[in-house]
Design a protein around this motif. Structure first.
Motif, short mmCIF file in Angstrom:
data_model
loop_
_atom_site.label_atom_id
_atom_site.label_comp_id
_atom_site.label_asym_id
_atom_site.label_seq_id
_atom_site.Cartn_x
_atom_site.Cartn_y
_atom_site.Cartn_z
N LEU A 154 0.82 -1.20 0.00
CA LEU A 154 0.00 0.00 0.00
C LEU A 154 0.85 1.26 0.00
N THR A 157 1.90 1.71 -3.45
CA THR A 157 0.74 2.20 -4.18
C THR A 157 0.59 3.70 -4.00
N SER A 158 0.94 4.20 -2.81
CA SER A 158 0.91 5.64 -2.57
C SER A 158 1.86 6.36 -3.52
N LEU A 161 0.31 6.41 -6.92
CA LEU A 161 -0.73 7.43 -7.03
C LEU A 161 -0.13 8.83 -7.18
N GLN A 360 -4.26 11.79 -3.33
CA GLN A 360 -4.43 10.34 -3.48
C GLN A 360 -3.38 9.60 -2.66
N CYS A 361 -2.15 10.08 -2.70
CA CYS A 361 -1.06 9.47 -1.95
C CYS A 361 -1.33 9.53 -0.45
N ASN A 364 -4.28 7.27 0.54
CA ASN A 364 -3.89 5.87 0.50
C ASN A 364 -3.02 5.50 1.69
N THR A 365 -2.12 6.41 2.10
CA THR A 365 -1.26 6.17 3.26
C THR A 365 -2.09 6.02 4.53
N SER A 368 -3.74 2.68 4.47
CA SER A 368 -2.79 1.59 4.71
C SER A 368 -2.59 1.33 6.19
N ILE A 415 -7.34 4.49 -5.80
CA ILE A 415 -6.64 3.84 -4.69
C ILE A 415 -6.93 2.34 -4.63
#
Length: 508
Positions: A154, A157-158, A161, A360-361, A364-365, A368, A415
């Motif tokens: 995750l 993934t950040s 993003l 978005q980052c 997402n963080t 997570s 996300i």
């Protein structure tokens, strides 16, 4: 006592756990993040390059749509091929080939003499880069302890993003430049957008150099039947994870893999067919449908153009009681600035793209940190439902600011991609994992390619219907995700099973 310990066999999962999480793991997370940025800079650079190269290449609206979708086609064609190669030849080796190939071709694309040459070269570059996401994610997930696996996926993934925002940040100081040098042998002018193409190759080159010093996935080597080599890799990982510590790696033997060298898959059929047989058939279908219904990516491709139109409407003092589609279809006069390159995207628009990536980052963080308690599946259901509904309402609110805010909430739906990857890593076995990620990704890229073309037409001719269609499809993915098992329950079962085994060993 020592002899007994040396003769004791560990499972590969247990051995990876004992290798720990430290310096090596952190460096790998960062490096995989950079490789993801490399993928985005190659595969999605057209979102910035298409509008900025339009004046020199004299592209029409339909040609710009083809240019934007060309690299997406490359990622579709190459994804399954790299998934097969990664599962049979190794994650690290194929990453090196992919990174160098995409960097070289993309640099050559900077001297394209027309839009067709640019299309072909960016297609080939994207073909090389198409496996970077699945291969690097597989390598990362197989090199860190189970307890940290969801978190690192995750976190990467950040970074994914933030990648489009990173592209915008690179473009900010370069695109507005007005320099132009004539190259007579090619009959082209070297200018800002061509320079940006070269700059977008730098992450690939940096990743290639760094991966030369990293280890192959210990789980992949073990799955190929080389237990001794996987043990050596884990010793190296343990050494750097515990740098400065005298703690020894307490694993001396690893149990043989379920699949030995004689059973190693030798064809793409051997990699794909098991995914469509029980017990993997159901999760394969569900995950493919989830990726297929993931429509936010198509809107992300056109985000710089949408942001540019929004900024121009607001800067010219247009009507503030507009929906997003009314903003996109607004016509206005723009004063020419002699200090800015023709077709350059508005700097404020590029900052908006960067801001969207940052949001978005950050979002997402935050998720997570909550994923263990809430569960991946449940977060997917909530995100698809809330973000999809916001997308449906974008053109219902007759207010410029409100419409843009709803559109921003809808874009947070991207996300789910990281959550999908984490779910696949948890469900599918090592020797099929790269292919298991690549297959649904291919489905996603096919739909993204189709959606880019349809949106390119509908945003001009029938914008409202385009939003309603694609946002509704994304919202339906919440229903599909509900058929996945609750991963919190699965984690609890694994934990109870591990504790039971440990208790039995203690009794013995």
């Amino acid at each position: 006592m020592t002899v007994a310990k040396h003769n004791e066999e560990e499972t590969i999962e247990s051995a990876v756990d004992k290798a720990g999480f430290g310096l090596y793991s952190i460096l790998l997370v960062i490096l995989v993040g950079v490789s993801i940025i490399s993928f985005v800079c190659i595969g999605y650079s057209s979102t910035i390059l298409v509008p900025t190269s339009a004046c020199e290449l004299q592209t029409t609206s339909s040609q710009q749509g083809i240019l934007a979708a060309g690299p997406v086609v490359g990622t579709i064609v190459g994804s399954l091929v790299w998934g097969y190669l990664a599962d049979t030849r190794g994650r690290r080796l194929m990453l090196l080939v992919s990174l160098m190939g995409s960097a070289i071709i993309n640099i050559v694309a900077s001297i394209s003499v027309n839009w067709i040459m640019l299309l072909i070269l960016q297609f080939i570059a994207a073909l090389f880069a198409s496996g970077l996401y699945s291969m690097s994610m597989s390598l990362l997930s197989e090199s860190v302890p189970m307890a940290k696996r969801n978190l690192v996926i995750l976190l990467v993934t950040s970074i994914f993003l933030l990648s489009q925002g990173f592209m915008a940040a690179l473009a900010l100081p370069i695109i507005p430049l007005t320099f132009s040098y004539y190259i007579s042998s090619l009959d082209i002018y070297w200018n800002s957008w061509r320079t940006l193409v070269v700059v977008y190759s730098i992450p690939c080159i940096c990743s290639f150099i760094c991966f030369l010093f990293m280890q192959e996935s210990p789980k992949f080597v073990h799955a190929m039947g080389d237990e001794q080599k996987s043990l050596e890799i884990l010793r190296i990982i343990h050494k750097y994870n515990h740098l400065g510590s005298k703690k020894e790696f307490q694993v001396y033997r690893i149990k043989k893999a379920e699949m030995n060298k004689n059973d190693t898959p030798s064809s793409s059929k051997d990699q794909i067919v098991p995914l469509f047989r029980a017990p993997l058939l159901k999760p394969t279908i569900i995950m493919t449908l989830l990726y297929f219904f993931q429509q936010v990516g198509a809107f992300m491709v056109w985000l710089p153009t949408i942001a540019n139109q929004f900024v121009q409407v607001t800067e010219t003092g247009g009507n503030t009681d507009l929906t997003l589609c009314e903003i996109l279809n607004s016509e206005f006069e723009v004063s020419v600035n002699p200090d800015v390159a023709p077709c350059a995207l508005n700097e404020t628009a590029l900052l908006m793209v960067l801001a969207v990536g940052a949001l978005q980052c950050a979002f997402n963080t935050i998720l997570s940190l909550m994923v263990t308690k809430i569960g991946r599946r449940n977060i997917v259901i909530a995100l698809a439902g809330i973000c999809g509904l916001a997308g449906i309402l974008v053109n219902v609110v007759p207010n410029t600011t409100g419409s843009i805010v709803l559109f921003g909430i809808f874009l947070m739906g991207i996300i789910v991609m990281g959550l999908y990857t984490a779910i696949i890593v948890a469900i599918f076995p090592t020797h099929l994992r790269a292919m298991a990620i690549a297959l649904p990704l291919t489905a996603s890229r096919i739909t993204t390619f189709i959606s880019i073309q349809i949106l390119n037409l509908m945003l001009v001719n029938n914008c409202d219907a385009g939003f309603y269609l694609f946002t509704s499809i994304f919202t339906l993915s919440a229903v599909i995700a509900a058929f996945l098992p609750d991963d919190r329950r699965l984690q609890k079962e694994v934990k109870n099973e591990t504790e039971a085994k440990a208790e039995n060993i203690t009794k013995l």
